[in-house]
Structures are given as structure tokens and as C-alpha cells.
Design a protein around this motif. Structure first.
Motif, PDB file in Angstrom:
ATOM      1  N   PRO A 614       0.799  -1.232   0.000  1.00  0.00           N
ATOM      2  CA  PRO A 614       0.000   0.000   0.000  1.00  0.00           C
ATOM      3  C   PRO A 614       0.829   1.278   0.000  1.00  0.00           C
ATOM      4  N   ASP A 615       2.112   1.189   0.401  1.00  0.00           N
ATOM      5  CA  ASP A 615       2.877   2.441   0.476  1.00  0.00           C
ATOM      6  C   ASP A 615       3.673   2.719  -0.787  1.00  0.00           C
ATOM      7  N   GLU A 616       3.536   1.839  -1.776  1.00  0.00           N
ATOM      8  CA  GLU A 616       4.301   2.059  -3.004  1.00  0.00           C
ATOM      9  C   GLU A 616       3.855   3.380  -3.641  1.00  0.00           C
ATOM     10  N   LYS A 617       4.833   4.208  -3.998  1.00  0.00           N
ATOM     11  CA  LYS A 617       4.460   5.565  -4.407  1.00  0.00           C
ATOM     12  C   LYS A 617       3.996   5.647  -5.852  1.00  0.00           C
ATOM     13  N   TYR A 618       4.846   5.151  -6.721  1.00  0.00           N
ATOM     14  CA  TYR A 618       4.607   5.399  -8.145  1.00  0.00           C
ATOM     15  C   TYR A 618       3.647   4.378  -8.750  1.00  0.00           C
ATOM     16  N   VAL A 619       2.413   4.447  -8.259  1.00  0.00           N
ATOM     17  CA  VAL A 619       1.366   3.563  -8.786  1.00  0.00           C
ATOM     18  C   VAL A 619       0.089   4.373  -8.977  1.00  0.00           C
ATOM     19  N   SER A 620      -0.873   3.808  -9.689  1.00  0.00           N
ATOM     20  CA  SER A 620      -2.119   4.523  -9.989  1.00  0.00           C
ATOM     21  C   SER A 620      -3.046   4.491  -8.786  1.00  0.00           C
ATOM     22  N   ARG A 621      -2.984   5.572  -7.956  1.00  0.00           N
ATOM     23  CA  ARG A 621      -3.810   5.610  -6.746  1.00  0.00           C
ATOM     24  C   ARG A 621      -3.971   7.052  -6.309  1.00  0.00           C
ATOM     25  N   TYR A 622      -4.797   7.259  -5.286  1.00  0.00           N
ATOM     26  CA  TYR A 622      -4.942   8.590  -4.686  1.00  0.00           C
ATOM     27  C   TYR A 622      -4.122   8.615  -3.398  1.00  0.00           C
ATOM     28  N   ILE A 623      -3.673   9.775  -2.986  1.00  0.00           N
ATOM     29  CA  ILE A 623      -2.950   9.829  -1.724  1.00  0.00           C
ATOM     30  C   ILE A 623      -3.901  10.115  -0.561  1.00  0.00           C
ATOM     31  N   ASP A 624      -5.223  10.351  -0.912  1.00  0.00           N
ATOM     32  CA  ASP A 624      -6.138  10.677   0.191  1.00  0.00           C
ATOM     33  C   ASP A 624      -7.254   9.654   0.376  1.00  0.00           C
ATOM     34  N   VAL A 625      -7.403   8.722  -0.554  1.00  0.00           N
ATOM     35  CA  VAL A 625      -8.453   7.706  -0.373  1.00  0.00           C
ATOM     36  C   VAL A 625      -8.065   6.467  -1.169  1.00  0.00           C
ATOM     37  N   THR A 626      -8.543   5.341  -0.737  1.00  0.00           N
ATOM     38  CA  THR A 626      -8.240   4.089  -1.437  1.00  0.00           C
ATOM     39  C   THR A 626      -8.863   4.072  -2.828  1.00  0.00           C
ATOM     40  N   ASN A 627      -8.399   3.227  -3.685  1.00  0.00           N
ATOM     41  CA  ASN A 627      -8.999   3.044  -5.022  1.00  0.00           C
ATOM     42  C   ASN A 627     -10.301   2.266  -4.924  1.00  0.00           C
ATOM     43  N   ASP A 628     -10.446   1.537  -3.837  1.00  0.00           N
ATOM     44  CA  ASP A 628     -11.596   0.633  -3.722  1.00  0.00           C
ATOM     45  C   ASP A 628     -12.900   1.401  -3.556  1.00  0.00           C
ATOM     46  N   PRO A 629     -13.996   0.873  -4.113  1.00  0.00           N
ATOM     47  CA  PRO A 629     -15.308   1.491  -3.928  1.00  0.00           C
ATOM     48  C   PRO A 629     -15.821   1.242  -2.521  1.00  0.00           C
ATOM     49  N   LEU A 630     -16.885   1.927  -2.152  1.00  0.00           N
ATOM     50  CA  LEU A 630     -17.539   1.630  -0.877  1.00  0.00           C
ATOM     51  C   LEU A 630     -18.204   0.264  -1.008  1.00  0.00           C
ATOM     52  N   TYR A 631     -18.935   0.091  -2.150  1.00  0.00           N
ATOM     53  CA  TYR A 631     -19.535  -1.214  -2.453  1.00  0.00           C
ATOM     54  C   TYR A 631     -19.291  -1.534  -3.918  1.00  0.00           C
ATOM     55  N   PRO A 632     -18.770  -2.691  -4.253  1.00  0.00           N
ATOM     56  CA  PRO A 632     -18.416  -3.016  -5.629  1.00  0.00           C
ATOM     57  C   PRO A 632     -19.592  -3.511  -6.453  1.00  0.00           C
ATOM     58  N   PHE A 633     -19.411  -3.494  -7.750  1.00  0.00           N
ATOM     59  CA  PHE A 633     -20.381  -4.078  -8.681  1.00  0.00           C
ATOM     60  C   PHE A 633     -20.652  -5.528  -8.265  1.00  0.00           C
ATOM     61  N   GLY A 634     -21.931  -5.915  -8.262  1.00  0.00           N
ATOM     62  CA  GLY A 634     -22.289  -7.298  -7.952  1.00  0.00           C
ATOM     63  C   GLY A 634     -22.483  -7.566  -6.478  1.00  0.00           C
ATOM     64  N   PHE A 635     -22.262  -6.535  -5.626  1.00  0.00           N
ATOM     65  CA  PHE A 635     -22.335  -6.729  -4.174  1.00  0.00           C
ATOM     66  C   PHE A 635     -23.776  -6.772  -3.672  1.00  0.00           C
ATOM     67  N   GLY A 636     -24.008  -7.631  -2.706  1.00  0.00           N
ATOM     68  CA  GLY A 636     -25.305  -7.687  -2.018  1.00  0.00           C
ATOM     69  C   GLY A 636     -25.261  -8.808  -0.995  1.00  0.00           C
ATOM     70  N   LEU A 637     -25.700  -8.520   0.236  1.00  0.00           N
ATOM     71  CA  LEU A 637     -25.692  -9.531   1.293  1.00  0.00           C
ATOM     72  C   LEU A 637     -27.022 -10.273   1.339  1.00  0.00           C
ATOM     73  N   SER A 638     -27.036 -11.329   2.116  1.00  0.00           N
ATOM     74  CA  SER A 638     -28.234 -12.136   2.338  1.00  0.00           C
ATOM     75  C   SER A 638     -28.380 -12.314   3.841  1.00  0.00           C
ATOM     76  N   TYR A 639     -29.511 -12.827   4.283  1.00  0.00           N
ATOM     77  CA  TYR A 639     -29.653 -13.171   5.700  1.00  0.00           C
ATOM     78  C   TYR A 639     -28.987 -14.520   5.974  1.00  0.00           C
ATOM     79  N   THR A 640     -28.544 -15.178   4.907  1.00  0.00           N
ATOM     80  CA  THR A 640     -27.762 -16.395   5.105  1.00  0.00           C
ATOM     81  C   THR A 640     -26.390 -16.167   4.474  1.00  0.00           C
ATOM     82  N   THR A 641     -25.584 -17.220   4.417  1.00  0.00           N
ATOM     83  CA  THR A 641     -24.246 -17.071   3.811  1.00  0.00           C
ATOM     84  C   THR A 641     -24.041 -18.193   2.794  1.00  0.00           C
ATOM     85  N   PHE A 642     -23.140 -17.928   1.848  1.00  0.00           N
ATOM     86  CA  PHE A 642     -22.878 -18.926   0.806  1.00  0.00           C
ATOM     87  C   PHE A 642     -21.375 -19.131   0.679  1.00  0.00           C
TER      88      PHE A 642
END
Ligand code: GLC
Length: 752
Positions: A614-642
């Protein structure tokens, strides 16, 4: 057991279920609806009788006095009923009910010279009288059958009120939630967008447009309207041809292949050429390459707007550009009416061009059976029997639940425990009928819409006291309601917080630069959650929101979009555990607006960010927030687990047969949407890190396992090259399967 046809209709009228079954079965192998030879002869005979003014009249579409869905036009002397009588209007939009439609049709049939029937259009976008979840919400059901059936019901209700043409489906792929019209589409993925586009066209048009229960559909907005710079509606679209072909054009093509009867041009330009004057787009691609046989209508005043775009000096030149590009019908602009006669005299357009346009419009009217019986959609008894039936409400309620996405559920806050003795319902979206319908609510009946508060009360009856306080408004700074809200929260066993956008904050002309909860809703949430009571948030919105603050506070968040007529009942079925949520996001939720555009099928770049360093400097990222979304495409929980295991890929026959085992490892029966993604590791051009290539929605009982099989051929692995040819390339492919685009198991294969 695959949840194939999950709806068990309690049928009062057997005809309804026969109608649904036979069209949904037949519509799977729809054939392009051609014109009979006898009708062709009638059309040619009619063309010979028509004056040039009457021909131009067939190419002119006008709004009635109903809904206003665009900017006022300067054609106040073109009163539509006067134009109908003079044979200068071929189609009318934004009018419905049998009496209103019959009244206008009567003018055409009894008072005009050639008695050519009118076609009546309307924005039936997510239901007509029975309003279903907004299309973005529907897409999160990943249930193509339900989507098709919702359009069949919409078509039944709309045609029962005189309509025969809908300005839908909207199939614009969009990766930028600042654009308010993401609410009307199917999210960010092209493959899923194509499947949903096909389902919608089949649902609207059925097998035969002469069936008075079916609507002529209209693929819109052609093309790439969903890619405006800065997410600002109507703004410039400037993308590469490869991107246009790979990501934005396929859903329109899917509509054409499904036999869509009309296509609507978009307001935007593409790389300097407005769609409405784009001959390559409307003639070379749409008609010559794709074989489209229907007619092309503009969006509202789009020909006039060619002057604003700066490609025409005046509306007369604009009309010539549009007809020469391949536009058949002018929506509301009067440009064809005002200028085509002169342009013909000046040889700037040809009579053949005008005849060709009139021909495809007349063909649509013949396909709809309007020449057999102009009043075939004006049957009072249908209007009395087929609107908002018990079956349609039951379907709508289930569709609401299937469109919801469970985003967060810490400590199993949901479903509401049976031990709860009192519930406080708080928030500006808790009891708002208007907002439940969302944008493009057509003829939706406000008073019949079930709010969340009503749905909760319907569910608990007299058993549990339900108290309600609005707490604040959706979008202002007034906190005077906080005290009362906190008071009922503190004395209740459980709290439901209804937060989000107003229904009209998405849809057309509704771009936003701040996608957090508007007003003081975050502060209300903070104080209510601060009481320490169990709190579940129900989110009402038409686009992904940057709800990072709320997400850090709330133990449970249920995304409900705008659910329509049965919103409150469908959401309550999930809140109280009657239905186990299975929805999956079809659009990425960013953490903040700065990350936009943020979508799952992005490229790796030459300097990809590696979360392991995560500390690598010369990569495609922001210095103030992660690249990751809050919730990704295809995401959704259930009352059970799989759990996923045993992923295998067989390459016999030089195709991929993929198998995976899915197990319900939780304590409740539930549905899972198993998603198949592929990465083409090395290509002659860069390839996305993942691409959705299939899914299966499977119902599993507790402890039940299922082996799911997917099959991919070389065509499924093909992609567009800079020469705009689509073909696959041999090499290594990574196969991912999982519960969303981030959480997958994978394996690698080589194909030669
Ligand atoms: C609007 C919309 C379009 C709609 C049309 C008719 O401007 O862009 O989606 O179908 O006008 O209402």
C-alpha cells in the motif's frame, strides 16, 4: 433448485396467466416482425394518394396537454388537435385514457383527408399505472424473467388506456452516478445491459404487435447518452470508437436483434457529431450494418438543438441534416413541418428520403393493427378490468423485494427480531408517497402507493405499536424535528431510519456534484444511532450515493431504490424476514465523488495499485483515499451465507465448461446470484481486469449445495479491436466466480 419462475400467480382470471406464459415462452424466440405483402401494397397505394404536406405530417410527433417532458417549444400555433385535423401530425405523446385517446383518434379518422390513424406514445419506463422499482433497482434483481414480466404488465396496462408506443427501454450504459439518468438504466455493465435490454423489448412487444396487449418499444437514447463529460446531462460525449463499440453500443444492438420497432436519437454529440445528425450512426451502422427495420424518432426537440450544437445555422438546415442522417420522425420540434417542403424544392432533400421515412412510420401503424381498427386500444372494458389488478400488485410487491440490496447487516441487525415490542420509524422518506414512485412515474397513482411507514404498519397490524417522526426534510438545513425523532427513538425497541434522495433528484436534468445524503440527514442519523438502539437504515435513491459517513455509523443498510406502488409492502417483507434479500448492485458505489468514474471492469494500467504494498508511491492511486469502492459491482448480502468451492474448467472442444459448487452455509434458505467473470490476461490491446460473462440465480435451502455449470465459447471471449472488428485471441484466461466482482475464487486456463 434454480428459481426460474418464482412467481406463483394466484389467478383470478386464467386469461392473464395464459397471456403471461405464452408470451414469455414465445417471446424467447422472437422473430423480426415483418409487414405482410398485402399491407405493403396498401402502404404504397396510400403513399401515392398523400400530398407532401400529409407525408411530412406523418413524420411529426407532438405532445398533448398532458405531462410536459421537455423545454417549451416555439410552436404555440401548432396546436396538436388542429394539426391532426389538417393531417400534419402522425403521432401524439403524453396522452392516455381511452376517452382522451379515442377523442384524438376520432379527429384523425373522421376529420382528416386520408384518415391515417395516429400512434400514441408515452414514457412507460417502469410501469404504467402499477409502478415497479426504477429500472436501476430492477436490474439489481438480476432476474431477467421478472424484468420481462414487468414490461408485459406495463404493456397490458398502457394499452388498456389507449397507448401503443412506449419510449423505452432506456439502455444507456453509464459509469458516472453524477448523471441523474442512471436511474432509468441497467447500470455499468454492458453484458448484463444487453440481457436486460432484450428482456425489456420482448416484454413490451411480445410475439406480435397486432396483439392489443403489446406496445411498440423504443430503444433509447441512441447513442452513448450515458457517457456525458462530468456526469452533466446533455453534455459532450467524446470517447474512442473502440470504447463506443465495446461498452456503449451493444445494448442498442441487443434491442435491434430483439426486434425493437423504433429507436430514439440522443441529445448528445459523439466526438463532434450530434447523434441526431449522425448519418454514420443512424444509417450506416443502425440500418445498413445492424439491419434495423423500424423508424427513428428524435428526442424532444433534438433537431432544433442542432443549432445550439453549432452544426446548423438555423432550424431549416437542421431539418435537412436530420433527414439526410436518417431521422424519420421529429419529436415536438416542428422542423420537418416547417422546412421539409422548402428543402425538397431546393433539392436539399429528396422525395425518396421523405417516402422512405413515411413508409417505416406507416409500417409501424400496420404492425400495430391500427389500420384494421384505429380504436383497437380504446376498449373501456379493458381499462376497467386490467389496471392495478390483484395479480399485478402481488407481482409488484415481490419485485420490490427482489430489487432491494442488503448493503450492511452488522450483528444481524436485520431482520427485525420477533421479540421487538415497539418500533420507531424516522426519516424524510418514511411516509412520502410521491418519492416512492421515483422519476418517470408515468400514470402512477400516488394515492395507491404504499409508503414504508404504511408497509410496516400493514405488516405488524395491531401487534406492535409503530411511532413515526419525519425528523428532518430531505434536502434543507432545518433540524427542528430532531428532538421529537430522538424522543421516539429513545423509547422504542427498534428504529427504522428512512433516508435518501427525493424521487425527482434523479432522472432527466438531475445531475448532482455532491452524492452524499442531502440536507441534514447524516446528522439526524448520527443522533438517532447515538441513542444506542438497534437501527436499520432503508435507503431511497435513484443512483449510487457516496454514503461513506452513514456507512461508518449505521449497523444495517438496505438499499431499496424507489420501489414504486408497492414499495412499503415489498421493503417490509425484507425488514421482517418474510423475504431473504438477494439483490446485487449493478452499479459501483464510490466512497466519494472524486473517485468517479469508478467501475469494476477497469483496465490494469502500467502501474497498478497493489493492496499488498500500500505504500508504493509510483502507482495509480490517490494519496487521500483508497482506489476501492464503498460497495463493488455485484455486491449484495443475504440473511444467510454462501460458500464457493470446487471451481473447475474443462477446455474440451476448445470452449470453456466451468463448474462450481455453491453451498448455503447459513441458517436460512436463500437465493444467491453466482457471478462469472473472465480476465483475458494478454491481448493485442489492453483488456479489463474482469468482465461479467454470466450469472446464475439459485435458491438454496440451509446446508444445500448446487453445482452450477457455465459454458463459454470463443465468441464470448471476443472483443473489439482498433479496426472495429470483433474477435477473440488465444492465450491465458482467468476465470473468476463469486458472490460479487471482488469476492471470487479463480483459476487459470489456456485456450489456443
Ligand atoms: C425527454 C427524454 C426522453 C423522453 C422524451 C419524451 O426529453 O429525454 O427520454 O422519452 O423526452 O418524453
Amino acid at each position: 433448485m434454480l428459481s426460474d419462475n418464482f412467481f406463483s400467480f394466484k389467478i383470478a382470471g386464467l386469461s392473464f396467466v395464459l397471456f403471461v406464459l405464452c408470451t414469455s415462452v414465445i417471446s424467447q424466440n422472437i422473430v423480426r416482425q415483418n409487414i405482410s405483402s398485402s399491407d405493403r401494397i396498401k402502404i404504397e397505394e396510400l403513399l401515392k394518394k398523400m400530398t407532401i404536406e400529409e407525408k411530412i405530417g406523418q413524420l411529426s410527433l407532438f405532445q398533448s396537454d398532458g405531462d410536459i417532458t421537455g423545454p417549451a417549444m416555439n410552436n404555440n400555433d401548432n396546436k396538436y388537435y388542429k394539426l391532426i385535423k389538417e393531417g400534419k401530425a402522425g403521432a401524439i405523446f403524453n396522452v392516455y385514457t381511452v376517452d382522451n385517446v379515442r377523442g384524438l383518434q376520432k379527429i384523425a379518422i373522421e376529420e382528416s383527408h386520408l384518415k391515417i390513424p395516429l400512434i400514441f406514445g408515452y414514457d412507460v419506463i417502469h410501469g404504467h399505472r402499477t409502478i415497479f422499482p426504477i429500472p436501476l433497482g430492477q436490474s439489481c434483481s438480476w432476474d431477467l424473467k421478472a424484468i420481462e414480466e414487468s414490461e408485459q404488465i406495463a404493456a397490458m396496462e398502457a394499452t388498456a388506456e389507449g397507448l401503443n408506443w412506449t419510449f423505452a427501454p432506456m439502455v444507456d450504459i453509464a459509469r458516472d452516478p453524477r448523471w441523474g439518468r442512471v436511474a432509468e438504466g441497467a447500470g455499468e455493465d454492458t453484458w448484463l445491459g444487453c440481457k436486460i435490454a432484450e428482456a425489456r423489448v420482448h416484454g413490451f412487444q411480445g410475439k406480435d404487435l397486432k396483439d392489443p396487449h403489446t406496445l411498440l418499444a423504443c430503444a433509447k437514447h441512441f447513442a452513448a447518452y450515458g457517457a456525458p463529460q462530468a456526469g452533466r446531462d446533455y453534455n459532450t460525449v467524446d470517447i474512442s470508437q473502440v470504447s463506443l463499440y465495446e461498452w456503449y453500443l451493444p445494448p442498442y444492438k441487443a434491442c435491434v436483434d430483439a426486434g425493437v420497432g423504433s429507436v430514439m436519437t440522443s441529445f448528445n454529440e459523439i466526438a463532434g457529431v450530434p447523434s441526431t445528425s449522425n448519418k454514420w450512426l443512424l444509417t450506416d451502422l443502425l440500418r445498413k450494418s445492424w439491419g434495423f427495420k423500424g423508424f427513428v424518432v428524435t428526442d424532444y426537440g433534438a433537431i432544433n438543438e442542432l443549432v445550439n450544437h453549432g452544426v446548423a445555422t438555423d432550424e431549416k438546415q437542421a431539418a435537412g441534416l436530420a433527414l439526410n442522417a436518417g431521422v424519420d420522425m421529429d419529436m415536438q420540434g416542428s422542423t420537418y413541418l416547417n422546412s421539409l417542403t422548402d428543402l425538397l424544392k431546393e433539392k436539399k432533400v429528396t422525395l425518396k428520403q421523405i417516402d422512405d421515412a413515411v413508409r417505416v412510420v406507416l409500417e409501424a401503424k400496420f404492425k400495430l393493427g391500427l389500420f384494421d381498427d384505429p380504436y383497437r386500444y380504446c376498449k373501456k372494458e379493458r381499462q376497467e378490468k386490467e389496471l392495478m389488478t390483484v395479480e399485478s400488485q402481488a407481482f409488484a410487491r415481490k419485485f420490490v423485494a427482489r430489487s432491494c440490496v442488503l448493503l450492511k447487516n452488522d450483528n444481524q441487525t436485520l431482520p427485525i427480531p420477533a421479540t421487538v415490542k415497539s418500533i420507531a420509524v424516522i426519516g424524510p422518506l418514511a411516509d412520502s408517497k410521491r418519492d416512492m414512485l421515483g422519476n418517470w412515474a408515468a400514470a402512477g397513482e400516488l394515492e395507491k402507493c404504499v409508503t414504508l411507514l404504511e408497509g410496516i404498519r400493514n405488516h405488524v397490524g395491531k401487534d406492535i405499536p409503530i411511532v413515526y417522526e419525519k425528523g428532518c426534510n430531505t434536502n434543507d438545513l432545518d433540524k427542528s424535528g430532531f428532538d421529537k425523532a430522538l424522543k421516539i427513538a429513545s423509547s422504542a425497541d427498534y428504529v427504522i431510519l428512512a433516508l435518501g434522495e427525493e424521487g425527482e433528484m434523479t432522472g432527466e436534468a438531475s445531475s448532482r456534484t455532491d452524492l452524499d445524503l442531502p440536507g441534514v440527514q447524516n446528522e439526524l442519523a448520527e443522533q438517532v444511532i447515538g441513542t444506542g438502539k438497534p437501527v436499520a437504515v432503508v435507503l431511497f435513491n435513484g443512483r449510487p450515493l457516496t454514503i461513506t459517513k452513514l456507512n461508518n455509523m449505521a449497523p444495517a443498510i438496505l438499499e431499496s431504490w424507489f420501489g414504486g406502488t408497492q414499495a412499503g409492502n415489498g421493503i417490509s417483507d425484507i425488514l421482517f424476514g418474510e423475504v431473504n434479500p438477494a439483490g446485487k448492485l449493478t452499479m459501483t458505489f464510490p466512497r466519494n465523488v472524486g473517485q468517479i468514474p469508478l467501475f469494476y471492469n477497469a483496465k490494469n494500467t502500467g502501474r497498478p495499485y497493489n493492496p499488498k504494498t500500500p505504500d508504493e508511491k509510483y502507482v495509480s492511486r490517490y494519496i487521500d483515499v483508497t482506489n476501492d469502492p464503498l460497495y463493488p459491482f455485484g455486491f449484495g448480502l443475504s440473511y444467510t451465507t454462501f460458500a464457493y468451492s470446487g471451481l473447475t474448467v474443462d477446455t474440451t472442444g476448445n470452449k470453456l465448461t466451468i463448474r462450481v459448487t455453491v453451498k448455503n452455509t447459513g441458517t436460512r434458505d436463500g437465493e444467491e446470484v453466482a457471478q462469472l467473470y473472465v480476465q483475458d490476461k494478454v491481448g493485442s490491446i489492453t483488456r479489463p481486469v474482469k468482465e461479467l460473462k454470466g450469472f446464475k440465480k439459485v435458491m438454496l435451502k440451509t446446508d444445500e449445495t448446487a453445482v452450477l455449470t457455465f459454458s463459454l465459447g470463443k465468441d464470448d471471449l471476443a472483443f473489439y479491436h482498433p479496426d472495429l472488428k470483433k474477435y477473440w485471441e488465444p492465450g491465458e484466461f482467468i476465470i473468476y466466480i463469486g458472490t460479487n466482482s471482488k469476492e471470487t475464487i479463480s483459476t487459470s486456463v489456456f485456450l489456443n
